[in-house]
Write an enzyme that holds these catalytic residues in place. Structure first.
Site, PDB file in Angstrom:
ATOM      1  CE  LYS A   1      -6.202 -32.716   7.477  1.00 39.46           C
ATOM      2  NZ  LYS A   1      -4.803 -32.547   7.806  1.00 39.46           N
TER       3      LYS A   1
ATOM      4  N   GLY B   1      -1.062 -28.327  10.652  1.00 37.53           N
ATOM      5  CA  GLY B   1      -1.363 -27.704  11.700  1.00 37.53           C
ATOM      6  C   GLY B   1      -1.942 -28.436  12.960  1.00 37.53           C
TER       7      GLY B   1
ATOM      8  CD  GLU C   1      -3.222 -35.452   7.420  1.00 38.54           C
ATOM      9  OE1 GLU C   1      -3.543 -35.032   6.421  1.00 38.54           O
ATOM     10  OE2 GLU C   1      -2.836 -35.234   8.629  1.00 38.54           O
TER      11      GLU C   1
ATOM     12  CG  ASP D   1      -6.457 -36.410   8.761  1.00 40.59           C
ATOM     13  OD1 ASP D   1      -5.896 -37.209   8.947  1.00 40.59           O
ATOM     14  OD2 ASP D   1      -5.704 -35.212   9.349  1.00 40.59           O
TER      15      ASP D   1
ATOM     16  CB  SER E   1      -8.055 -29.345   8.620  1.00 36.68           C
ATOM     17  OG  SER E   1      -8.501 -30.380   8.846  1.00 36.68           O
TER      18      SER E   1
ATOM     19  CE  LYS F   1      -0.614 -32.209  11.833  1.00 37.96           C
ATOM     20  NZ  LYS F   1      -1.806 -32.748  12.725  1.00 37.96           N
TER      21      LYS F   1
ATOM     22  CE  LYS G   1      -8.804 -33.390  10.932  1.00 35.55           C
ATOM     23  NZ  LYS G   1      -7.485 -33.985  11.303  1.00 35.55           N
TER      24      LYS G   1
ATOM     25  CG  ASP H   1      -0.893 -36.000  11.176  1.00 37.05           C
ATOM     26  OD1 ASP H   1       0.107 -35.764  12.161  1.00 37.05           O
ATOM     27  OD2 ASP H   1      -1.751 -35.333  11.453  1.00 37.05           O
TER      28      ASP H   1
END
Ligand code: OSB
Ligand code: MG
Length: 373
Positions: free
Chosen positions: A166, A295, A218, A193, A140, A267, A168, A243
Site C-alpha cells: 500500500k 495498523g 483508501e 492510501d 504500508s 483498526k 501513501k 479508515d
C-alpha cells in the site's frame, strides 16, 4: 476472575528504522503508550498507539495519558473482572477517546486469555471457528523523496515476501508513482492510501488511477465526507476502503448503507477496542464485505493483539501487520513479529499475547510512566 491492583502507562518513543511520511506528516520516531494492568492473577499488556500529533486521529499521547489517569483507570482499580464482564462496556459515561479505551481494554483481554490458558486469537475469534495458524500480511509504504527510491523500497518489500503493498499518496504524489510501480511490478497486489488528502472535485484528476488494477483506494477524502465517498465509489471500479471515516460500529453500518466503501480497514484502537472491533468484524462477515486489519505503527504489543484478531474469520485481505524490523531495530516483545518467506506471520499459540515482554527494551525507550492504584 481477577482483581485489578494497578494500571500503569509507559510512554515510549521508538526510533523508526526509516522515516514514515504520509499526507498528514512525517515521523522519524513513533510515540506510543503501553498499558500494563497488574492483578492478583498476574499482569496483562495493551497498547494505545497514539502519535505525538493529532494528524491521523484527534487522540494524542497527551490525551491518552490524561484520559487514562483521570477517567479510565480510577474506576478499575480494586474492581473485579469475571467471565461475564463485558469489556466493551466498562466506561458507559466516557465519550470518545478511542485509543485510551482500546489500550486498557486490550490489557484486560490479555489477562483474561492468560488466565484461561488460551491464546488471544482463540478468544477474539469467537463465536466463529478457530483462528488460522498463520495470516497473510502486507506493508504500508510512506511517501518517498522520488519515484526511483519508491521503486527500490517496494522491490525490497516484494522480495521479502509481503503479499500486498500500500503506497501513501497525496496531491502531487499519486498517478506518477503508482503508474511506475504498476509497470515495474505488473502482478503485485497494489493499493493506495491518501489519509483524506483529496477534495470531492479531485475525482476527474484521479480517474486514471482506475486503470491500475489497485486492490483499493483508501480514504481519499476527509473523514466526514461519507456521501462524497459514495459518489466516488459509484464512479470508480477500484474499491474504496475507508479508515478514518469509521470510528464506530454505527459509522461502519452507515458507510456501507450509503455505498461509501466496498472494503473496511479495521483498526481496533481507532474503534475503541476489541469488543467494538469484533462487532464490526461480525457485521462485515454477515454482509460479505471485504475486511482487513490496519495498523498505526504499533509496537509488538499492539501488533500481536491485531495479529490475533486478524487470525479469526471475516478477514479476507492481508493486513498492515508488518514485521517488527520494518519499523524498529528492537521490539518490545520476544519474539518480535517475523515475516516468513511466504508473506505470512505465524499466529502465537501460547496463552494471552503469546509473546513475552522485553522489560529491558521497554525501559530503554520509556520517556515517562504513570501509575494509578
Ligand atoms: O492510514 O493506515 C493508515 C500508520 C499510522 C497511522 C495511519 C495509518 C498508518 C499506516 C501504516 O498506513 C500502518 C502500519 O504499518 O502500522
Ligand atoms: Mg489509512
Amino acid at each position: 476472575m481477577f482483581r485489578i491492583a494497578e494500571v500503569a502507562c509507559h510512554h515510549l518513543r521508538l526510533p523508526l528504522v526509516t522515516p514514515f511520511r504520509t499526507s498528514f506528516g512525517r515521523e522519524t520516531e513513533k510515540d506510543t503508550v503501553i498499558v500494563r494492568v497488574r492483578t492478583d492473577a498476574g499482569e496483562g499488556f495493551g497498547e494505545a498507539p497514539a502519535h505525538a500529533a493529532p494528524g491521523y486521529i484527534a487522540d494524542t499521547v497527551e490525551t491518552v495519558w490524561a484520559t487514562t489517569r483521570d477517567w479510565l483507570a480510577p474506576p478499575l482499580v480494586g474492581a473485579t473482572i469475571d467471565a461475564g464482564t463485558d469489556l466493551g462496556a466498562l466506561w458507559p459515561r466516557v465519550r470518545g477517546h478511542a485509543l485510551a479505551r482500546a489500550g486498557l481494554e486490550a490489557a484486560l483481554w490479555d489477562i483474561r486469555a492468560r488466565q484461561a490458558g488460551r491464546p488471544l486469537a482463540a478468544l477474539y475469534a469467537e463465536p466463529h471457528g478457530p483462528p488460522a495458524a498463520a495470516i497473510p500480511v502486507g506493508v504500508s509504504v510512506g511517501i518517498q523523496p522520488d519515484v526511483g527510491r519508491l521503486v527500490e523500497v517496494v522491490r525490497g518489500y516484494v522480495a521479502a515476501g509481503y503479499r500486498r503493498v500500500k503506497c501513501k499518496i497525496e496531491p502531487g504524489w499519486d498517478l506518477e508513482p503508482l503508474t511506475r510501480i504498476r509497470r515495474e511490478c505488473p502482478a503485485l497486489a497494489l493499493a493506495a492510501d491518501a489519509n483524506g488528502a483529496y477534495r470531492p472535485e479531485d475525482l476527474d484528476a484521479l480517474r486514471p488511477l482506475d486503470d491500475l488494477g489497485l486492490q483499493f483506494l483508501e480514504q481519499p477524502l476527509p473523514p466526514d465526507h461519507v456521501l462524497a465517498h459514495a459518489r466516488w465509489q459509484e464512479r470508480l471500479r477500484t474499491p474504496i476502503c475507508l479508515d478514518e471515516s469509521l470510528p464506530t460500529l454505527q459509522a461502519v453500518r452507515e458507510a456501507l448503507e450509503a455505498g461509501a466503501c466496498r472494503m473496511v480497514n479495521l483498526k481496533p484502537p481507532r474503534v475503541g477496542g476489541m469488543t467494538v472491533a469484533r462487532a464490526i468484524r461480525d457485521l462485515c462477515l454477515s454482509r460479505g464485505v471485504r475486511l482487513w486489519c490496519g495498523g498505526m505503527l504499533e509496537s509488538g504489543i499492539g501488533r500481536w493483539h491485531n495479529v490475533a484478531l486478524a487470525a479469526g474469520a471475516g478477514f479476507t485481505d492481508p493486513g498492515d501487520l508488518s514485521a517488527s524490523d520494518r519499523y524498529v531495530t528492537e521490539d518490545v516483545t520476544d519474539p518480535p513479529i517475523r515475516l516468513r518467506p511466504d508473506g505470512t506471520v505465524a499466529v502465537p499459540t501460547g496463552p494471552g499475547l503469546g509473546a513475552a515482554i522485553r522489560e529491558d527494551v521497554l525501559a530503554r525507550y520509556t520517556v515517562r510512566t504513570l501509575r494509578v492504584g
